[in-house]
Enzyme design. Structure first.
Site, PDB file in Angstrom:
ATOM      1  N   ARG A   1       3.736  -0.511  -4.916  1.00 41.92           N
ATOM      2  CA  ARG A   1       3.531  -0.953  -3.532  1.00 41.92           C
ATOM      3  C   ARG A   1       2.230  -1.730  -3.344  1.00 41.92           C
ATOM      4  NH1 ARG A   1       6.809   1.613   0.128  1.00 41.92           N
ATOM      5  NH2 ARG A   1       5.350   1.123   1.793  1.00 41.92           N
TER       6      ARG A   1
ATOM      7  N   CYS B   1       0.841  -1.189   0.000  1.00 40.60           N
ATOM      8  CA  CYS B   1       0.000   0.000   0.000  1.00 40.60           C
ATOM      9  C   CYS B   1       0.884   1.251   0.000  1.00 40.60           C
ATOM     10  CB  CYS B   1      -0.934   0.103   1.189  1.00 40.60           C
ATOM     11  SG  CYS B   1      -2.076  -1.257   1.323  1.00 40.60           S
TER      12      CYS B   1
ATOM     13  N   LYS C   1       5.753  -4.625  -4.161  1.00 44.63           N
ATOM     14  CA  LYS C   1       7.220  -4.627  -4.132  1.00 44.63           C
ATOM     15  C   LYS C   1       7.768  -4.673  -2.717  1.00 44.63           C
ATOM     16  CE  LYS C   1      11.306  -2.942  -6.275  1.00 44.63           C
ATOM     17  NZ  LYS C   1      11.709  -4.261  -6.769  1.00 44.63           N
TER      18      LYS C   1
ATOM     19  N   LYS D   1      12.001 -15.670 -10.386  1.00 49.48           N
ATOM     20  CA  LYS D   1      11.675 -14.750 -11.484  1.00 49.48           C
ATOM     21  C   LYS D   1      10.611 -15.374 -12.389  1.00 49.48           C
ATOM     22  CE  LYS D   1      13.148 -11.361 -10.416  1.00 49.48           C
ATOM     23  NZ  LYS D   1      13.521 -11.611  -9.118  1.00 49.48           N
TER      24      LYS D   1
ATOM     25  N   GLU E   1      16.944 -17.961  -7.549  1.00 50.59           N
ATOM     26  CA  GLU E   1      16.489 -16.645  -7.997  1.00 50.59           C
ATOM     27  C   GLU E   1      15.833 -16.740  -9.385  1.00 50.59           C
ATOM     28  OE1 GLU E   1      15.701 -13.963  -7.019  1.00 50.59           O
ATOM     29  OE2 GLU E   1      15.899 -12.512  -8.631  1.00 50.59           O
TER      30      GLU E   1
ATOM     31  N   TRP F   1      -2.754  -2.851  -1.571  1.00 47.22           N
ATOM     32  CA  TRP F   1      -2.455  -4.285  -1.659  1.00 47.22           C
ATOM     33  C   TRP F   1      -3.277  -4.909  -0.535  1.00 47.22           C
ATOM     34  CZ3 TRP F   1      -0.563  -8.259   1.368  1.00 47.22           C
ATOM     35  CH2 TRP F   1      -0.184  -9.426   0.684  1.00 47.22           C
TER      36      TRP F   1
ATOM     37  N   HIS G   1      17.732 -36.849  -6.024  1.00 53.01           N
ATOM     38  CA  HIS G   1      17.184 -37.343  -4.756  1.00 53.01           C
ATOM     39  C   HIS G   1      15.661 -37.252  -4.724  1.00 53.01           C
ATOM     40  CE1 HIS G   1      21.166 -37.839  -2.939  1.00 53.01           C
ATOM     41  NE2 HIS G   1      21.482 -36.842  -3.749  1.00 53.01           N
TER      42      HIS G   1
ATOM     43  N   ASN H   1      -1.522   2.325   5.553  1.00 56.60           N
ATOM     44  CA  ASN H   1      -0.626   1.263   5.084  1.00 56.60           C
ATOM     45  C   ASN H   1      -0.215   0.460   6.316  1.00 56.60           C
ATOM     46  OD1 ASN H   1       1.503  -0.235   3.995  1.00 56.60           O
ATOM     47  ND2 ASN H   1       2.947   1.446   4.192  1.00 56.60           N
ATOM     48  N   GLY H   2      -0.502  -0.833   6.318  1.00 58.49           N
ATOM     49  CA  GLY H   2      -0.143  -1.661   7.474  1.00 58.49           C
ATOM     50  C   GLY H   2      -1.306  -2.531   7.911  1.00 58.49           C
TER      51      GLY H   2
ATOM     52  N   GLU I   1       7.194 -15.296 -10.437  1.00 57.84           N
ATOM     53  CA  GLU I   1       6.517 -14.015 -10.247  1.00 57.84           C
ATOM     54  C   GLU I   1       6.199 -13.299 -11.557  1.00 57.84           C
ATOM     55  OE1 GLU I   1       8.651 -11.332  -7.639  1.00 57.84           O
ATOM     56  OE2 GLU I   1      10.555 -11.731  -8.596  1.00 57.84           O
TER      57      GLU I   1
HETATM   58  O1  M6R Z   1      12.812  -4.933  -0.312  1.00 61.04           O
HETATM   59  P1  M6R Z   1      13.398  -6.270  -0.027  1.00 61.04           P
HETATM   60  O2  M6R Z   1      14.645  -6.541  -0.778  1.00 61.04           O
HETATM   61  O3  M6R Z   1      13.589  -6.509   1.451  1.00 61.04           O
HETATM   62  O4  M6R Z   1      12.327  -7.308  -0.527  1.00 61.04           O
HETATM   63  C1  M6R Z   1      12.475  -8.676  -0.304  1.00 61.04           C
HETATM   64  C2  M6R Z   1      11.548  -9.463  -1.198  1.00 61.04           C
HETATM   65  O5  M6R Z   1      10.228  -9.141  -0.926  1.00 61.04           O
HETATM   66  C3  M6R Z   1      11.831  -9.208  -2.674  1.00 61.04           C
HETATM   67  O6  M6R Z   1      13.143  -9.495  -3.003  1.00 61.04           O
HETATM   68  C4  M6R Z   1      10.883 -10.052  -3.546  1.00 61.04           C
HETATM   69  O7  M6R Z   1      11.192 -11.394  -3.423  1.00 61.04           O
HETATM   70  C5  M6R Z   1      10.926  -9.559  -4.999  1.00 61.04           C
HETATM   71  N1  M6R Z   1       9.603  -9.524  -5.547  1.00 61.04           N
HETATM   72  C6  M6R Z   1      11.724 -10.420  -5.890  1.00 61.04           C
HETATM   73  O8  M6R Z   1      11.700 -10.052  -7.212  1.00 61.04           O
END
Ligand code: M6R
Length: 613
Positions: free
Chosen positions: A27, A2, A608, A490, A486, A74, A509, A100-101, A493
Site C-alpha cells: 500500500r 498507506c 497498489k 506493465k 495494458e 506512500w 497517424h 491513511n488519506g 511500472e
Molecule cells: O484496485 P484497482 O483495480 O481499482 O486499481 C486500479 C489501478 O490503480 C491499478 O490497476 C493500477 O493501474 C495497477 N498498478 C496496475 O498494475
C-alpha cells in the site's frame, strides 16, 4: 495508499504490528513506523524505506507493551523521510497517530493551531490531527470524545488509529473515505487497512463504514458515528474465509511471477459455479435482484482506473457485441465531470481489484446521484466498493500482492465478457447454442494459459535481448487495443521503460516517426478477421527497421519470416484473445524488470491501492 494498524490486547504489540505492516507494504513503502505504549511512556520508532529497515531499527529499542500503532507510507504531503514518517505526534509526545488519506483543510487548521502555540515538526497533513486531538484533550477528560471532536473538523479522506500516553488503556480508530477493518479476537483487537494484516490475530472482523469510530479497550469495543454525537452503531461480524498463507511467496522469487503463473487457477476460480453450459449462459448471484432493470438498460458506462480501466475496453466491445447495449468506458476520475446521459435507465459498472480506488468510488457515487443502477467487479471481499454497489461480482482470485496487477486483470476481463454474455442471453440477443459455444471457449481458457506460460523461458531470453531498450510500442486492434495498453503499462511500472500502447493503425497517424532500430514493437496479430491488416502493419514497422515481437495464433508460421521474434497463443474467440495475449506481455515486463534489477513487487513511486484522488 498507506497502511495503518493498531493493536490492543494482552500480547506484545510489536510483532503483530510489524507483521501487519509487512502484509500491507504494497500500500506504500517509502517509510514506516510504530509507536508502542509501555508503562507510562510511548516509544516511537520510524525509518525511511521499507518495513524490514524499521524492524531492524526496532531491535535496538525497548518496545514492550500491549498497545501500539503502526504505519507504512506512500508520501502525499512531505518528502519520504524519517521526520515525515508516521506515527505523527502532538507537542507533548502524548498523542500518536497513524493516518491513511489526505486532510484537505490541514493548512487553515495548522495556522490556527500555530497561533495557539503548537509546534509542528513535519511537513505532513497528518500532524495536524494529533495537535487538534491534543487541543481537545486539554478540555475533555474523555479521550474518545476528544478524538471525535477533532475528527469533525477535518475535510478529506482518512483512516486513523490513535493512542495516547495519558490514556494507555484505549485505542481509537476511525474511517472516512479510507478502508478500515476491525479484527475481534479474544480480549484483543486489531484494526488495519487490509484484512491480511488482521488475519495473524483473528479472522472475525467488522468492515467499518464511513463515519465509524471504534473505541477499543483490552476487553471491549464500541463503534459509534463520530459525525452525529457518537451514538453506538451495531455492525455485522464476518468471518474471513482465506488464510494469511495466501499472501506468501510459496517458493517464487516474486509475487508478480507467482500471480502470473497462478492464472490458470485464478481463471478457473473466476468461472467456478457461474457457467451454465447447458443454458449457454452465466449465473451471477449478486445480479439476480436486478434482472428486470437489466433487461431494460439503455446504456452502460464502465468506470475504472489504470489496468482495470484497460480491461473495460474489452467489456465495452463485448457488451455491445453480445448484448446490443451501447457501452462506453470512462476513466473513473473523469466521469463526474461529464454531463453524460447516465440516468435511471443506465448502469455504471465499476471495475476494481482493491475496491478502494477513490476515483472509481467517486464515479459510483455520482452514478447513484444520477439514479443509475451501480454494478461492481471487485476482488477484495468486504471492500468499500463491494459494499456500495447495488449488484456485485467478486473475482474470487484471492489476494493480489504484487503492485502490478496480473491475475486480477485477466479475471476482470473475463468477468466482463461473462457479464456481456449474461446480458445477451437475458435480452434475447444471443441464442442458446451461441451461448453454449462461448461458454465452451471460456472453459478452455485455463488450459490455453497453461500452454502460454510454458513459453516463459523464451520470453526470458527476449528480455535479455531487449533489456537496454528505453522505449517500446505495444500494438493491437479491436479487443487487443486493451492488451496493448495494458502491456505498455506493465512495461512502465515494472521495467521503468517508456512504453506506448495504441491501436496498430494509429501508428501511421504520427507515432511511426519514432520507429528506429532500437525501438521494439510488440504487436498482437492473431489469425482473425483483421489479420491481413495487422500483418501489413508489421511489414511497415520492419520496412523502417523497427524490431518486432509478434504475438500470433498457434500454427501461423508466416510471421516468422517477417518479425524478429514470434510468440504463440492458442486459437480462441476474438473477444477472449486479449486474455491470452496479455500473458506474454506480463512475462516480458516481469523479466525485463528482473534484468534491470528493479524491485518487481514494489516498483518505485507506486502503491497498489490509490485511495486518494
Ligand atoms: O484496485 P484497482 O483495480 O481499482 O486499481 C486500479 C489501478 O490503480 C491499478 O490497476 C493500477 O493501474 C495497477 N498498478 C496496475 O498494475
Amino acid at each position: 495508499m498507506c497502511g495503518i494498524i493498531g493493536y490492543i490486547g494482552k500480547r506484545d504489540a510489536l510483532p503483530i504490528l510489524l507483521e501487519g505492516l509487512r502484509c500491507m507494504e504494497y500500500r506504500g513503502y517509502d517509510s514506516a513506523g510504530v509507536a508502542v505504549i509501555s508503562k507510562n511512556a510511548v516509544t516511537c520508532v520510524r525509518a525511511k524505506g521499507r518495513v524490514a529497515l524499521l524492524k531492524e531499527k526496532c531491535l535496538t529499542e525497548t518496545l514492550e507493551g500491549a498497545v501500539g500503532i503502526g504505519h507504512t507510507r506512500w508520501a502525499t504531503h512531505g518528502e519520504p523521510n524519517e521526520r515525515n514518517a508516521h506515527p505523527q505526534r502532538d507537542c507533548m509526545g502524548d498523542v500518536f497517530i497513524a493516518h491513511n488519506g489526505i486532510i484537505e483543510n490541514h493548512q487553515p487548521l495548522k495556522d490556527h493551531l500555530i497561533k495557539k502555540g503548537h509546534k509542528f515538526l513535519s511537513e505532513t497533513d497528518t500532524e495536524v490531527i494529533s495537535h487538534l486531538i491534543e487541543e481537545y484533550d486539554k478540555k475533555e477528560k474523555d479521550f474518545p470524545k476528544a478524538v471525535r471532536l477533532a475528527l469533525k473538523d477535518f475535510h478529506g479522506a482518512f483512516g486513523i488509529v490513535v493512542l495516547s500516553r495519558k490514556h494507555p488503556g484505549v485505542l481509537v480508530a476511525a474511517r472516512f473515505g479510507s478502508p478500515l477493518i476491525l479484527g475481534i479476537g479474544k480480549e484483543e483487537y486489531v484494526v488495519a487497512s487490509d484484512a491480511n494484516a488482521v488475519l495473524p490475530v483473528t479472522n472475525r472482523v467488522i468492515y467499518l463504514n464511513d463515519g465509524d469510530m471504534a473505541t477499543l479497550s483490552g476487553s471491549a469495543y464500541e463503534i459509534s458515528d463520530f459525525r452525529n454525537g457518537g451514538g453506538t452503531q451495531k455492525r455485522k461480524k464476518t468471518t474471513i474465509e482465506w488464510t494469511s498463507s495466501a499472501a506468501e511467496l510459496g517458493g517464487y522469487p516474486h509475487f508478480m511471477l507467482k500471480e502470473i503463473m497462478g492464472q490458470p487457477q485464478s481463471l478457473r476460480d473466476t468461472m467456478r459455479g457461474r457457467l451454465l453450459s447447458h443454458e449457454g449462459t452465466v449465473k451471477f448471484g449478486g445480479l439476480e435482484p436486478f434482472e428486470k432493470r437489466m433487461r431494460a438498460l439503455q446504456h452502460i458506462t464502465l468506470a475504472a482506473m489504470g489496468t482495470a480501466s484497460f480491461t473495460c475496453l474489452i467489456g465495452e466491445y463485448a457488451i455491445e457485441e453480445l448484448a446490443g447495449i451501447p457501452a462506453k468506458r470512462e476513466i473513473g476520475s473523469e466521469f463526474a465531470f461529464r454531463s453524460s446521459t447516465v440516468n435511471a435507465e443506465s448502469a455504471l459498472l465499476a471495475v476494481s481489484q482493491s475496491g478502494e480506488t477513490a476515483d472509481t468510488l467517486n464515479a459510483i457515487r455520482e452514478a447513484k446521484r444520477r439514479g443509475a443502477l451501480t454494478l461492481g467487479i471487485v476482488n477484495v471481499v468486504g471492500s468499500t466498493m463491494a459494499r456500495e454497489v447495488d449488484g456485485g461480482i467478486y473475482n474470487h482470485v484471492g489476494p493480489e500482492i504484487a503492485v502490478a496487477s496480473t491475475k486480477a486483470t485477466t479475471s476482470q476481463a473475463l468477468l466482463q465478457i461473462m457479464l456481456a454474455l449474461y446480458l445477451g442471453r437475458l435480452r434475447g440477443m444471443v441464442s442458446r447454442s451461441e451461448g453454449q459455444a462461448i461458454v465452451a471457449e471460456m472453459q478452455r481458457l485455463p488450459k490455453h494459459v497453461e500452454k502460454i506460460l510454458k513459453s516463459k523461458e523464451r520470453i526470458k531470453v527476449l528480455a535479455k535481448k531487449y533489456k537496454k531498450c528505453e522505449d517500446f510500442f505495444l500494438l493491437g486492434r479491436k479487443y487487443n487495443v486493451s492488451a496493448a495498453l495494458e502491456g505498455a503499462l506493465k512495461l512502465k511500472e515494472c521495467a521503468y521503460a517508456h512504453a506506448e500502447g495504441c491501436s496498430t493503425t494509429e501508428l501511421k497517424h504520427g507515432p511511426i516517426s519514432l520507429i528506429v532500430p532500437n525501438l521494439p514493437s510488440i504487436v498482437v496479430v492473431p489469425r482473425d478477421a483483421l489479420y491481413e491488416k495487422n500483418k501489413s502493419s508489421v511489414e511497415e514497422l520492419k520496412a523502417r527497421k523497427g524490431p518486432v515481437i509478434a504475438i500470433t495464433t498457434e500454427g501461423n508460421k508466416e510471421l516468422e519470416k517477417i518479425a524478429d521474434a514470434v510468440l504463440y497463443i492458442p486459437k480462441t474467440l476474438e473477444m477472449l484473445t486479449p486474455i491470452l495475449a496479455i500473458i506474454p506481455m506480463q512475462l516480458l515486463a516481469y523479466y525485463l524488470a528482473v534484468e534491470r534489477g528493479n524491485d518487481v513487487d514494489k516498483p518505485r513511486n507506486l502503491a497498489k491501492s490509490v485511495t486518494v484522488e
